[in-house]
Structures are given as C-alpha cells and as structure tokens.
Design a protein around this motif. Structure first.
Motif, PDB file in Angstrom:
ATOM      1  N   MET A  25    -118.970  56.382  21.166  1.00 37.80           N
ATOM      2  CA  MET A  25    -119.380  54.966  21.267  1.00 37.80           C
ATOM      3  C   MET A  25    -118.226  54.013  20.974  1.00 37.80           C
ATOM      4  SD  MET A  25    -122.308  55.454  22.389  1.00 37.80           S
ATOM      5  CE  MET A  25    -122.587  53.699  22.699  1.00 37.80           C
ATOM      6  N   LEU A  26    -117.191  54.510  20.306  1.00 33.09           N
ATOM      7  CA  LEU A  26    -116.064  53.624  20.017  1.00 33.09           C
ATOM      8  C   LEU A  26    -115.196  53.358  21.252  1.00 33.09           C
ATOM      9  CD1 LEU A  26    -116.895  53.904  17.003  1.00 33.09           C
ATOM     10  CD2 LEU A  26    -114.466  53.547  16.521  1.00 33.09           C
ATOM     11  N   PHE A  27    -115.529  54.044  22.349  1.00 31.14           N
ATOM     12  CA  PHE A  27    -114.844  53.761  23.614  1.00 31.14           C
ATOM     13  C   PHE A  27    -115.685  52.856  24.506  1.00 31.14           C
ATOM     14  CE2 PHE A  27    -112.889  57.502  21.906  1.00 31.14           C
ATOM     15  CZ  PHE A  27    -111.545  57.407  22.274  1.00 31.14           C
ATOM     16  N   LYS A  28    -116.815  52.365  23.959  1.00 32.50           N
ATOM     17  CA  LYS A  28    -117.782  51.641  24.790  1.00 32.50           C
ATOM     18  C   LYS A  28    -117.741  50.136  24.570  1.00 32.50           C
ATOM     19  CE  LYS A  28    -119.245  55.273  26.646  1.00 32.50           C
ATOM     20  NZ  LYS A  28    -119.108  55.471  28.086  1.00 32.50           N
ATOM     21  N   ASN A  34    -116.066  46.236  15.027  1.00 33.00           N
ATOM     22  CA  ASN A  34    -116.782  45.438  16.030  1.00 33.00           C
ATOM     23  C   ASN A  34    -117.434  46.231  17.157  1.00 33.00           C
ATOM     24  OD1 ASN A  34    -116.066  43.016  14.744  1.00 33.00           O
ATOM     25  ND2 ASN A  34    -114.059  43.014  15.761  1.00 33.00           N
ATOM     26  N   SER A  35    -117.466  47.557  17.069  1.00 31.16           N
ATOM     27  CA  SER A  35    -118.027  48.327  18.191  1.00 31.16           C
ATOM     28  C   SER A  35    -119.491  47.954  18.403  1.00 31.16           C
ATOM     29  CB  SER A  35    -117.878  49.822  17.927  1.00 31.16           C
ATOM     30  OG  SER A  35    -116.506  50.161  17.923  1.00 31.16           O
ATOM     31  N   LEU A  36    -119.893  47.870  19.676  1.00 33.72           N
ATOM     32  CA  LEU A  36    -121.177  47.243  20.002  1.00 33.72           C
ATOM     33  C   LEU A  36    -122.386  48.171  19.852  1.00 33.72           C
ATOM     34  CD1 LEU A  36    -120.126  45.289  23.219  1.00 33.72           C
ATOM     35  CD2 LEU A  36    -120.946  44.286  21.072  1.00 33.72           C
ATOM     36  N   PHE A  37    -122.256  49.422  20.239  1.00 35.86           N
ATOM     37  CA  PHE A  37    -123.413  50.331  20.271  1.00 35.86           C
ATOM     38  C   PHE A  37    -124.565  49.725  21.074  1.00 35.86           C
ATOM     39  CE2 PHE A  37    -122.310  53.844  17.334  1.00 35.86           C
ATOM     40  CZ  PHE A  37    -121.098  53.365  16.874  1.00 35.86           C
ATOM     41  N   ASP A  38    -124.235  49.224  22.243  1.00 35.40           N
ATOM     42  CA  ASP A  38    -125.237  48.678  23.161  1.00 35.40           C
ATOM     43  C   ASP A  38    -126.278  49.766  23.461  1.00 35.40           C
ATOM     44  OD1 ASP A  38    -126.410  48.414  25.854  1.00 35.40           O
ATOM     45  OD2 ASP A  38    -125.195  46.576  25.959  1.00 35.40           O
TER      46      ASP A  38
END
Lengths: 425, 426
Positions: A53-56, A110-114
C-alpha cells in the motif's frame, strides 16, 4: 571503506550515512522494525500488504506518480518485507538522491490506503501467494514453519495465510501502518556519492518534522523449548521428493551465532553476506561431496540466517531418482553426526574464514548492497556488527563448531519434513 | 547529465586488446573495488545444435568445469573455493559463457583455470553421468513449471521445427538422455578464439593481465574456422494460435502472448526497445502492468519482454493469473496492445522512457559485474567503446512516430500466439 556516520533526529529517527564516491550513484533506504514477527492469527500477511500500500500514493504523490518520478530520474526502487523488518529503497543518480528522501518522508505518514486500492491489491497479493503455491517445495516449507514454531509468529509465512488475505480489512491495514510507521520505529540509511553535511540538512528538512508516534506494542510470542522431534509430510503433485530439516537455533545476538555461521559454511560453503553479489562456494564442501557427488540428491545444502529472535538451522535436499526421502534425510543427518563426533579440520576452518572475507567483499560492491546491509544489521542488532563480524568468525575455533553442532543440531530440537509426490491427476 | 559523465569516461577508457589468435580482451581498472570479476563468452551455442541434440550446448558448457587435462572437478572447486573464489561456465542459446570472481590477488589462478576449462576439458565419463542426472532432475522439475512450459509451447508455435529458437536450450528429457560424451567433445571442438571475448574488471594492472592472458590463451590456435551463425527463415504468423496446458497441482496460470520481434542489428531495434519499455516495463510493468495489475488487480506481475539477438526472438507479454481470470487478462493484454498500436505513446510516456533509459545508465555501471556485462554486450554487437556516450542521443532521437511504426510492424492483435499453463480448465 569510509566510516558510517550516525545521527539521531530529535523525533528519535536514526540516520546512518556513508559517503562512497566511486560511482555517481546513491541509495537511500528506510527500515521499519515490523514484519511477520509482529503479526497474530487473523492478520497474517498484514506487514507485507502494508508494504504494497505504500506504493499506492499519498495526497502529494498520487498512485503511479511515484513510479514515474523514479523512472524519470533514472532510478530504481522497491520494497520488501521479511519476518523481522520491512524496508524500502531508492537507488538514483547521485544528483537526484533528494527524490528518495522526499518519497520516503512522505509515505512514512501520508499513505492513503484508499479502500478501492486496498481491494484491488487484495487480489494482487493473493496472486502473489498463488504464484508461490505453484512451487511444490513452497508447500513443504510453509508446513515446516507451522510445525517448527508452534507459538512464535515465525510460524506464518510473510505472505500470510490465504483466509487472512481474503478477510483482512482496510482499517486493520491502516491501524497496522499507524502503529509501526513512525520516525521512532524507523532507520534511514543513505550511502553513496554525496557530501554528508549537505545531505544531513536535507534529511532534517524531510524527516525532522515528522511526529513521534506512540510506543510500539511489546512483542509477545516466545517459542517454548521443543521437547522432541516433529515430523511433517506434504503430499501433492510434484516432480520429486524433497527433504527439509529445521533445528531450533539462537538469534544473531547470541554468542553462538558465529560458530553456527561457520558450521553452515563447513557443511555447504560460506554464503553471501547480505543482499546479492555472492560467489558459489558449496562444491568443495561436505554436503555437496556427500550427497550430490554421490548422486543421492540433485541439490542439497544448509542454511543459517541472522534473525532477531531464535530461528532455525536448516538442511534441505532434492531427492535424486532411485532414492527416497528417508535415505536422504539420514545422509544429511550423517554429515551433522560426523561433525558432532569428529569435529572439523583446521584446513576447513581456514577455508570458510577466507570464503567469508571474500563474500563480505563481493556483497559490498554497490551502494545499494551496502545500504541494505547496514539497515538490516541495525534492525537485527546494531549496524556496527558489520565491522566486527569477520573478526567474530575468525575467532571461532574448531571446538566451538563441534560444540554448537552437539548443542543445537539434535533430535530433540529438530523438525523433519518430506514432500512426497502424489500420482498425477 | 554531469552525473553520467564520470562513468561514460570509464567505459570509454576500457582497454580493448585483440590477441594474435583473434580473441578479444576488454579490461577496465576499477581501483575502488578489492575484487575482480571475469566474464566472457564464446559465440558457439544452441543455435549450432540440431533438434535431435537439443541441450548439447548447455550440457557441454556446464561440463567444462567437470575436469580438464590438469585438474579434476574436485581439484578445481577445492583450489578456487579455498580462496573464496569461484569459476563457472554454461552454455546458452547464442553463446557459451564463463565467469569467475576472486579477490584481486587471486586473479591469476582464476584465469589459469578458466583457460583450461575452455581449451582442454576432458569430459570424464563419470562426471558426464553425474551432470546428466542433475540436468534430468532439473528438466523433470521444469516440466511442471508453468512459466517454462508456456515458454516452450510458445517457441514451438512461433518458429519452425528446424529453427533453434523453436526449442529451449535446456533440451528435453529425451534429448538429454540421448546425448553422448562424444557429442560434447565434438561440440566443444567448435569453440574458437576468434569468436571469444573476455572482460576483466576490478583492481587490476592491465599490462600484467594482458601478459597473463597471452600466457594462458595465447597458444590456443585451432585449425578449423569458427562456425558461422545463421538462422533458417521464419514464416510469418497467420491468425491466432492458442494452446492451454494443464499441469497437475498448480494453483496459478502463467499466460504468454507472443509475436516475432526483431534482431539486435535491425535498424528498428532502438525504437522497439523504447516501445517495449512503455508497453510493459516502465514503473510496475508499463501499460500492461497498469491495466492488469494496478487497475484490475488480476496479477502480481504483468509485463513484456523483447528478445533481440542474432535473430528475431519473441516479443512477448507475460502474466501470472488466477485461472478464473485468464480470459479477462488475455482481453486486457490485447486491448492495451491494440490501443498502443493505434495511438502510440503519450508525450509524457515517451519522455519518461527517454529519461529512465538514459538516466539509469549510471546504475548499471556501478559494479564490476555491471561494467563487465556492458563491455561484453558492446563487443558482441560491435557497438564500439563510445556506445555509452552515444546511447543517450540514440534513445532521445526515438520519437512517437517511430514507436507507432514499430508497434504496428511487429505487434499484432490478429496474428499472434497465446499460451496458458496452469490448473486444468474447469
């Protein structure tokens, strides 16, 4: 090799830097003290999924833009999750290094985890697991870990159990991220063609303002001492029989770590000392001569890894046609017994110590290898172990090797696994 | 660009020396490294073997280490491993390669042993049988590997049976069982210094190394001429050819789309390389990865590969897919290829590809291994030691029109091969 400079930011983040000017490149990597070791049933595989998820994307760098930024600047980047850590790195032309700092600082908080991205990644990760499942030996390895560790989270594969991957929620992932991704649980390592003073100013700019997080949950799950041999059989379609044997063995911080590394090298050659770049050294070693040269096995070897908690000393083999798993298990164990009874030769000791020196040099070639190795040792123990490791190995005596073989590689502490092919469907 | 300049100078300052017997030596001093890498190749490979002897080049290459006129296999590995050094050799499709790695002070021994392996291997019968059994086990394992089986099937559909690209260089259980020691001796006799290159990179003294090379390779003067590399013609693909392979015990399917690509010397090569970067490599697998992995979540990996060497190898797209999603993935791959052929790259994609391909040069030239591999490639295709300096200009000259042109010329959604290998269809 230049010295490593150690800096701790006010928010607790440790920064290790080393100038290397032999090529116009630099690597920055961030290590988090979290991995499969920090998981419990129900959320196995969560650390690895968080890594994906850190690449998202973040609000500042939308999904896909991260890849494009790195590519546009001629760099490579990736992430990986292990039992003991999760790490991310960018290797870039030296004058573009700041981009790596910017990305790592941003995605640490700040990773979103949409939710839609979480769902789409669920099938990607299940596909990653199903790729492993195509390999017969992987099934044996998964079953071996679950038998060897009955309590410690090392029993679970890093990828996680499929039912957990099907069930895990976005909120669980985000909570895991918020629990472990913070400057006081991270180590930043930068190696390459830069001036340290100027670099540290940039590091402060990107990382010093990140908030300190709450205390990391204490680890629970110490593995109780094994009380007798365990055996595992996996039956699936496959091309051959395979044998795996695991003995409980100490962590990298234990005084017996170095003798066990030497024992592993005596059995199957000194291994690469980090991330890639090693040389093949197994063909004059005991297991190759006893099992492969005799055509009992098509492949056979041993392994002993630096781990945070006590882990395993491992033996494995691919059984050659015309032979059986029980016979090859006995042949592997016979090599151990010979050392337990007769010890090792001075010439073998000299050989594996020279091999270790060479392997250390081979795996120091690139700035990426250097940075990753520093980060790994800092997370497992202290990065300064890299300065003393070769001396630790050189100080091991033949008697130490015999003693650790007698102490750890015993029936009581072992789990034996056989992969037996079933008739084709 | 200043960052790249430092390395450009080092490749350009490599020493290229042609020995009297025709062998080419490429030397680069890298004083920052205490170790030495040796990499080399003899351009004799599976392209020189018949279909009946499939696997001969690979088997012969791997057997070089199994005994020479002066050392047994166990002597070779004992002597090198005692120093923490290693030597290896292996055959491939176009060439037979060899490699060594040692602390700088041990380079002499590595060269001596590699020279023996290449010039005076003895292929002892018992060692050949040991190696054969290891190979057969490897082949039995690969017969149950979805990726290998998909690739094997695609090659057989893309190329006529006489063409060496129609098979895998590893051979089959049948052909490897039938290979004899005499076949290996005869195949090894094709090796020739005029088609051999050796690259040596590390903390070396070039005049000393050249003298050592002359000592160990200088006397190699075969009477024959080296074999030529020619390939039979390949009829173009007509229509869609599909195969679905069922393998027991599998959970995932490997999917492969392929067409004929182009040779390394084809003037379209650089445009095709940039096109391939955009279609299936950049970021997480280019447009293919973006659709199949990022948008649809169908696969852990999806991307493309362009295999350009002596002849036109496959231009392929690959993905590992849940069997339930194979048709969706094929549709997605075809859709992306069709869009790419119609519209070509966006200006942003093109500039990203330019920047990545030129900017990442420095990364590939960081290690001894990377430098040696680059030098070998430069020699193999006759690119000249100024190639790295010229490369950014070549790549930046490729424009969108050229990319559309090569995409339309080679890729196709009407004439192609598609293979899936995985659990049996339900």
């Amino acid at each position: 090799m230049n010295l490593v400079q150690e800096t701790t930011l006010p928010n607790g983040m440790l920064v290790l830097t080393r100038e290397v000017h032999s090529a116009p490149v630099a690597t920055c990597c961030v290590w988090y003290r979290v991995g499969a070791r920090n998981e419990r049933p129900g959320i196995t595989g969560i650390s690895h999924w968080v890594e994906h998820m850190l690449f998202k994307g973040t609000p500042n760098i939308p999904k896909g833009e991260m890849d494009r930024l790195i590519a546009r600047n001629g760099g490579t980047f990736n992430g990986f999750t292990s039992q003991d850590y999760t790490a991310y790195f960018e290797t870039l032309p030296a004058d573009r290094l700041e981009l790596g700092l910017q990305i790592e600082s941003d995605r640490m908080v700040n990773s979103l985890f949409d939710p839609a991205e979480v769902d789409s990644e669920r099938t990607v990760i299940i596909s990653e697991r199903e790729g492993h499942e195509n390999d017969p030996e992987w099934w044996l390895s998964e079953a071996m870990m679950a038998a060897t560790f009955q309590f410690h989270p090392y029993r679970n594969e890093v990828i996680g159990w499929k039912s957990d991957l099907l069930a895990m929620t976005r909120d669980e992932l985000y909570t895991h991220y918020q629990t472990y991704y913070m400057p006081n649980n991270a180590v930043l390592v930068v190696v390459g063609d830069f001036k340290t003073d100027a670099l540290l100013r940039k590091v402060e700019h990107y990382f010093a303002g990140l908030p300190v997080g709450p205390t990391i949950p204490a680890f629970r799950g110490e593995e109780p001492e094994q009380q007798g041999e365990r055996r595992v059989v996996v039956r699936r379609p496959g091309p051959a029989e395979y044998v795996q044997i695991g003995f409980h063995a100490p962590s990298c911080k234990h005084p017996d770590f170095a003798p066990l590394v030497i024992l592993d090298a005596v059995l199957s050659g000194a291994k690469g000392m980090g991330f890639g770049g090693g040389a093949q050294t197994n063909r004059s070693a005991r297991i190759y001569r006893a099992l492969i040269e005799t055509q009992l096995a098509a492949y056979a070897g041993s392994g002993f890894r630096a781990m945070y908690d006590p882990y395993l000393f491992e033996l494995d083999a691919t059984v050659q046609e015309g032979h059986g798993a029980a016979e090859i298990e006995a042949a592997l164990l016979h090599e151990v017994e010979k050392i337990q009874q007769d010890g090792v030769e001075p010439a073998e000791m000299a050989k594996v110590i020279k091999q270790s020196r060479a392997q250390m040099a081979y795996s120091s070639e690139s700035v990426t290898q250097q940075a990753l190795r520093l980060g790994m040792w800092e997370v497992l123990d202290r990065y300064t172990r890299l300065d003393t490791l070769l001396d630790e190995l050189a100080a091991v005596s033949a008697a130490d090797v015999q003693r650790v073989a007698q102490t750890y590689l015993i029936e009581r502490y072992r789990t034996v696994g056989h992969f037996i092919p079933t008739a084709e469907a | 660009m200043t960052a790249i300049y430092g390395r450009t100078a080092t490749i350009e300052t490599a020493i290229r020396h042609v020995m009297p017997n025709g062998m080419v030596a490429l030397l680069q001093r890298n004083p920052s490294s205490p170790i030495v890498t040796v990499r080399g190749e003899v351009r004799v490979g599976a392209v020189h073997e018949s279909a009946e002897q499939n696997g001969l080049a690979v088997f012969t290459g791997a057997a070089l280490i199994r005994g020479t006129q002066s050392r047994t296999f166990q002597q070779i590995v004992a002597e090198t491993e005692a120093l923490g050094a290693s030597v290896n050799a292996g055959g491939g499709l176009h060439s037979s390669g060899f490699a060594g790695r040692a602390l700088a002070e041990d380079l002499g021994l590595i060269l001596e042993i590699l020279a023996e392996m290449i010039q005076r291997p003895t292929f002892p019968a018992h060692e050949v049988e040991r190696l054969r059994n290891q190979f057969l086990m490897g082949l039995r394992e690969s017969e149950q590997e979805t990726r290998t089986q998909a690739s094997r099937a695609a090659r057989a559909m893309l190329f006529p049976p006489k063409h060496p690209y129609s098979r895998l260089s590893s051979g089959t259980i049948q052909t490897v069982q039938a290979l004899r020691r005499e076949d290996m001796i005869a195949f090894h006799a094709l090796y020739h210094p005029r088609v051999m290159t050796i690259a040596i990179v590390g903390d070396i003294d070039p005049p000393q190394v050249l003298a050592a090379l002359e000592r160990v390779f200088g006397g190699w003067e075969p009477l024959h001429t080296p074999p030529e590399q020619t390939l039979p013609p390949v009829p173009p693909l007509a229509g869609v050819q599909r195969r679905d392979l069922a393998l027991p015990g599998k959970v995932q399917s490997d999917l492969l789309y392929a067409v004929h690509g182009l040779s390394r010397t084809n003037p379209d090569f650089y445009a095709a390389n940039v096109a391939n970067m955009i279609l299936g490599r950049l970021g997480m697998g280019g447009r293919l990865g973006d659709n199949v992995r990022e948008r649809q979540g169908l696969a852990y990996s999806c991307g493309s590969s362009l295999d350009a060497d002596l002849g036109a190898g496959p231009w392929a797209a690959l993905a590992g897919i849940n069997p339930a999603n194979v048709e969706r993935a094929i549709a997605a791959i075809l859709h992306e290829i069709s869009e790419f052929c119609t519209q070509g790259p966006t200006p942003e994609e093109l500039s990203d590809a330019h920047d990545y391909m030129t900017g990442s040069l420095a990364l590939g030239l960081e290690t001894n291994d990377g430098i040696a591999g680059t030098l070998l490639g430069i020699e193999r295709y006759g690119l000249g030691l100024d190639y790295i300096a010229r490369y950014p200009g070549i790549i930046r000259s490729i424009d969108a029109e050229q990319i559309i042109a090569v995409a339309r010329k080679y890729l196709s959604t009407e004439n192609y091969v598609v293979v899936s290998a995985g659990p049996s269809a339900r």
